[in-house]
Design an enzyme around this catalytic site. Sequence first.
Site, short mmCIF file in Angstrom:
data_model
loop_
_atom_site.label_atom_id
_atom_site.label_comp_id
_atom_site.label_asym_id
_atom_site.label_seq_id
_atom_site.Cartn_x
_atom_site.Cartn_y
_atom_site.Cartn_z
N ALA A 1 1.15 9.29 7.99
CA ALA A 1 1.72 10.05 6.87
C ALA A 1 0.58 10.73 6.16
CB ALA A 1 2.40 9.28 5.97
N SER A 2 0.91 12.11 5.81
CA SER A 2 0.04 13.18 5.40
C SER A 2 -0.61 12.84 4.06
CB SER A 2 0.57 14.42 5.49
OG SER A 2 1.06 14.85 6.57
N THR A 3 0.04 12.15 3.29
CA THR A 3 -0.53 11.87 1.70
C THR A 3 -0.16 10.47 1.41
OG1 THR A 3 1.72 12.43 0.67
CG2 THR A 3 0.13 14.13 1.22
N GLN B 1 3.43 9.41 0.79
CA GLN B 1 4.53 9.35 1.80
C GLN B 1 4.11 7.91 2.37
OE1 GLN B 1 3.39 12.60 4.03
NE2 GLN B 1 4.87 13.94 3.30
#
Length: 203
Positions: free
Chosen positions: A9-11, A14
């Site tokens: 996940a990007s962050t 998330q």
Amino acid sequence: MFVRAYLRASTTEQDADRARESLQAFADSHGLRIAAWYVENESGASLARPELFRLLRDAQPNDILLAEQVDRLSRLTGPDWEKLKGEIATRQIRVVALDLPTSWMMATAQTDEFTSRMFQAINGMMLDMLAAVARKDYEDRRRRQAQGQAKAKAEGRYKGRQENVARNASIATMLSKGLSWSQIENAVGCSRATIAKIAKRAA
């Protein structure tokens, strides 16, 4: 042959583990056993992904890299995607993505060399196409975000992303006590980029 599942996940906001159930169901339906899970919160637009490269180091020829979608593997620029693809090819790893049906044949041993090579060629072409689509989607979203921020600034509404002061103070404390970045990452659920930023402040 080992199946190595990759979740990204990007962050930290998330849930990188979100697709675990889907990957496990795919493996079960194809008679595969997932030998290891590699989970991280890092941008797909960057090659700085420790868990992905740990997977590549761990993998042996013909192991499977299983991902939910191609964009979990790459939102990279063209040159960076070629670097990653070259690393995968050098290590003879088979990429299988749930959103790429042509890759599913890579999850089974091929006895017919011609059929195997044909599917590898088709799968490689489809991987390139989906990686390009993923990069375009990333750039489009960044452009729309920048346009929205510019409009909000012009109207005096934009305040920027607020710092998580309590979390960053905890990271600084753990760094001062000598905890490793991996320990901090697991304890706080933040990215290594965040830890690096806090470590640089304390230096």
